[in-house]
Each structure stands twice: as structure tokens, then as C-alpha cells.
Write a protein that holds these residues in place. Structure first.
Motif, PDB file in Angstrom:
ATOM      1  N   GLU A  60      -8.671  12.393 -14.482  1.00 61.60           N
ATOM      2  CA  GLU A  60      -9.892  12.596 -15.254  1.00 61.60           C
ATOM      3  C   GLU A  60     -10.555  13.929 -14.916  1.00 61.60           C
ATOM      4  OE1 GLU A  60     -12.502   9.300 -14.628  1.00 61.60           O
ATOM      5  OE2 GLU A  60     -11.397   7.980 -15.998  1.00 61.60           O
ATOM      6  N   CYS A  62     -14.338  15.068 -15.199  1.00 61.85           N
ATOM      7  CA  CYS A  62     -15.666  14.550 -15.536  1.00 61.85           C
ATOM      8  C   CYS A  62     -16.490  15.546 -16.337  1.00 61.85           C
ATOM      9  CB  CYS A  62     -16.414  14.117 -14.277  1.00 61.85           C
ATOM     10  SG  CYS A  62     -16.788  15.449 -13.132  1.00 61.85           S
ATOM     11  N   LEU A  65     -15.408  14.651 -19.782  1.00 60.23           N
ATOM     12  CA  LEU A  65     -15.857  13.294 -20.113  1.00 60.23           C
ATOM     13  C   LEU A  65     -17.347  13.271 -20.460  1.00 60.23           C
ATOM     14  CD1 LEU A  65     -14.045  11.120 -17.406  1.00 60.23           C
ATOM     15  CD2 LEU A  65     -13.563  11.179 -19.859  1.00 60.23           C
ATOM     16  N   SER A  77      -9.840  12.334 -20.180  1.00 58.06           N
ATOM     17  CA  SER A  77      -9.215  11.127 -19.627  1.00 58.06           C
ATOM     18  C   SER A  77      -8.013  11.487 -18.756  1.00 58.06           C
ATOM     19  CB  SER A  77      -8.791  10.184 -20.746  1.00 58.06           C
ATOM     20  OG  SER A  77      -7.584  10.608 -21.334  1.00 58.06           O
TER      21      SER A  77
END
Length: 222
Positions: A60, A62, A65, A77
């Protein structure tokens, strides 16, 4: 009888394959060849050719995201990995296709709370040990998890209660646990203190200080 034998053999090969595949290790592992990095599977077969200056594990991101651009959040992701070529950063999929080109305006903030580690390195008389207390009485042997005896200790970021610890002994790198048990023998010239253990359950090691490769906790190379 032949059908039964065929089924038994099939079951045997499937069982053997499942044992060979380590589910704790990522399916794709970065591998550097001639100063360029691509990805191999757990068997060492090249899946994504080596063409990048930087290639990270599939994990991931962030920043993506939490992007203000909702259309690019999908690329944050763990189905994608961050790579860099000619100072340009991308996210690629598991086939090696570049699906996203990083843009500063797309990056959001990582709102991850900081959690201080339970175990910390402690230096005494030029040697490193391990403690879990904030205030240590160096005269009290019981205040130490590991009494200072190493040239260096570094607690890797991952399991707070049972961390892996990079250590140096007799100018060689290895890995120990909080009970001072050797996990990886002291045979390496360097073990990087990066996030590879937290991200992929792998240690990035080198036997000459130049060429690096990954090993698991059983010292199996990938």
C-alpha cells in the motif's frame, strides 16, 4: 488401479508445490541485475524484467490511498508497486504494466499514528544491548533483556512484542530475537535496516557490501 495411482501422484505433486510456496513471502520479489531491478517469483523466475533504478515490494501507498483525487486512490492498494526509472516514479501492476505516473498534486497525507517501540537498543561501554525499560540501572543485570555485547543492534519495525533485531558481532551482521537467540547467522557483510521485514517478511542482505539479495527467516535466499 491406474486411476488411483494417477490421483495419488497428482496429490503428491500438489502437496509438494504447496510446501515449496511460502505464503508469508510476497509472490513477487524485487531482484537487481546489473544495477537495474525487476521482479522474480519465489522460484526465481523473472516475471517483470529488470529495468528500474528503484523497485519496491507490492504494498500500500498511503499517500495515494488518501489522495484528493479519488480516481487515483485505487493505485494506492497492495495490488501495485512503486518503481522509478530515469527519476520518474510509477505504480505498476503485477504484470509490469505502468498504470500510474506520480504527481505531487495527487499525494495525500498519511495519518498513521506513531507508536514507540517496546524494545530499544542500549549502549554501554561501547557495546549494544536490549532494554524494554525507560530508566535502566546499568549496574542491575536484570534491567537488560540482552546485556550489552554487540557492536550494533537495530530493532526492526514490525512485531512490537517479538521484534527481529539486526546485530553486528565480530564485524559480521546477523539477526537475533529478544531472547538473544540467533535467527540469521553472523555471516553477512551488511543487512539493511529498511522496511523489507515489515513489508515482506524478508531481510535484505549482502555478503560483499555491494550485491544485495533477500532471505527469509530460515536464511533461504530469493
Amino acid at each position: 488401479m491406474k486411476k488411483l495411482l494417477s490421483l495419488c501422484l497428482t496429490g503428491f505433486f500438489l502437496a509438494t508445490y504447496s510446501q515449496m510456496k511460502d505464503t508469508a513471502i510476497p509472490a513477487l520479489i524485487p531482484q537487481t541485475i546489473n544495477q537495474k531491478t525487476g521482479y522474480v517469483n519465489q522460484s526465481g523466475k523473472v516475471v517483470i524484467p529488470a529495468e528500474y533504478h528503484i523497485a519496491m515490494f507490492f504494498s500500500e501507498d498511503c499517500n495515494l490511498l488518501n489522495s484528493p483525487n479519488k480516481k487515483v486512490r485505487i493505485y494506492g492498494s497492495a495490488d501495485y508497486a512503486t518503481v522509478e526509472k530515469n527519476q520518474i516514479s510509477y505504480r505498476i501492476d503485477r504484470k509490469g504494466t505502468r498504470v500510474y505516473h506520480y504527481k505531487n498534486e495527487d499525494l495525500g497525507k498519511c495519518a498513521l499514528p506513531y507508536e514507540s517501540p517496546k524494545y530499544k537498543a542500549f549502549v554501554m561501554n561501547g557495546f549494544y544491548g536490549l532494554v524494554s525499560k525507560e530508566n535502566v540501572d546499568y549496574k542491575n543485570y536484570k534491567d537488560f533483556e540482552i546485556y550489552p555485547q554487540y557492536q550494533m543492534l537495530y530493532v526492526l519495525d514490525s512485531d512490537k512484542e517479538n521484534p527481529m533485531i539486526v546485530a553486528v558481532l565480530d564485524n559480521k551482521f546477523g539477526v537475533i530475537n529478544k531472547n538473544n537467540q540467533v535467527v540469521i547467522p553472523f555471516v553477512y557483510d551488511d543487512i539493511k535496516t529498511n522496511l523489507s521485514w515489515k513489508t515482506a517478511n524478508l531481510f535484505e542482505v549482502s555478503k560483499d557490501g555491494n550485491q544485495y539479495f533477500y532471505i527469509n527467516k530460515n536464511n533461504h535466499a530469493y
